[in-house]
Design an enzyme around this catalytic site. Sequence first.
Site, PDB file in Angstrom:
ATOM      1  CG  ASP A  12      55.693  16.735  38.217  1.00  0.00           C
ATOM      2  OD1 ASP A  12      56.683  16.723  38.972  1.00  0.00           O
ATOM      3  OD2 ASP A  12      55.376  17.709  37.520  1.00  0.00           O
ATOM      4  NE  ARG A  92      46.672  19.016  30.315  1.00  0.00           N
ATOM      5  CZ  ARG A  92      47.655  18.482  29.640  1.00  0.00           C
ATOM      6  NH1 ARG A  92      47.401  17.605  28.673  1.00  0.00           N
ATOM      7  NH2 ARG A  92      48.911  18.785  29.904  1.00  0.00           N
ATOM      8  CG  ASP A 121      47.673  21.232  32.467  1.00  0.00           C
ATOM      9  OD1 ASP A 121      46.910  21.857  31.702  1.00  0.00           O
ATOM     10  OD2 ASP A 121      48.651  20.569  32.071  1.00  0.00           O
TER      11      ASP A 121
END
Length: 395
Positions: A12, A92, A121
């Site tokens: 990605d 994160r 996410d």
Amino acid sequence: MSIVLAYSGGLDTSVAVHWLKERYQTEIIAYCANLGQIEDLDAVSRRAIAAGATEVIVEDVRDRFLHDYAMPALAAGAAYEGKYLLAAPLSRPLIAERMVRIAHDRGASAVAHGATGKGNDQVRFYTSVRALAPELDILAPVIDWEMTTRGSEIAYADLHGIDVGISKTSPYSIDTNIWGTSIECGDLDLIDQAPPSDAWQITTAPAEAPDRATTITIEFEVGVPVALNGQRLGLTALVSELSETAAANGVGRTEILESRIVGFKSRGVYEAPAATVLLAARADLEALVLDRETLHHKRSIADKYAELVYYGYWFTDLRAAFDAYCERLAHRVTGVVTIELYKGSARCVGRTSLKYGRYSSALADYEESDTFRHEAGAGFAYCWALPLTEGVFAR
């Protein structure tokens, strides 16, 4: 305008580098946080440049991640839905914080991530960046682009000569850091079947683990592990060594049908060897050093803390307040815990705290050394039962 992209080196984000550069006609700064992942970060850096990044920033944040994110979660006893020890969600907010700082330093007007629209996410990155820098644009190329399948992304990568590493051959989506590993997709979506053996990345299968137990000791000072088997180590070194030992004994595997932020359920397969052992050890030490009411109340915050982390609400007053609460209690969490590792289990078999231990053998035993005033028990029991005997309970 330049864009700071959270870059992992996978399919990605590798496609995202090229796509963002082409779409916005701007420079892409790829940010890769060294969180102790298993990937070769030199190769990841080269892949980002080859995909079109103007600059790649690889930053070792392992120690900060453990001290400022993993340890507070450990102190709270956080485990989402009682199982997941939150290795990825804890990273994160740190990644978001560093991207915001880099964006400010480089004069970038936007940050970007490689999360999907139905993933957790995308919420975590969005909420964290909004909390820290609401003036920045937050781009989500995987949500915005026209590619809808893994195959179409691979075709795009082939068309533009983008190196996506092992992403083409691996059936799984894998996220790793020093605190744990997340594995998703592929045959793991067949929830009526056991996870395939090749899904597990770092742990030995419990049945194949050593036939003899491995006994270890962990020393805590004010709630933080400082020594393993009597050897004082920095936190990063301690967690790394403990992870290897526990993983070799098959410890740390978790499979959960979890409730995602966006509303549906998915199967999560996780490995967190060190985190599993430390959570068990710290809880056992707390049982020794905290009084009953404090211990029981503290355990009541674990689920809520885990939800805040999982939901992306790290930068909130409630999380900070929980941390202050746990920090106030941590001064008592000093002592040594003995753990027995055996074929997937981590069992606490001994504990001591010379300064703060609340256990008294003179009160607990039934030998001649017993100092408990037995005659006081009858009056105590009478008073304790009064709420149940004065017409409160309807017969």
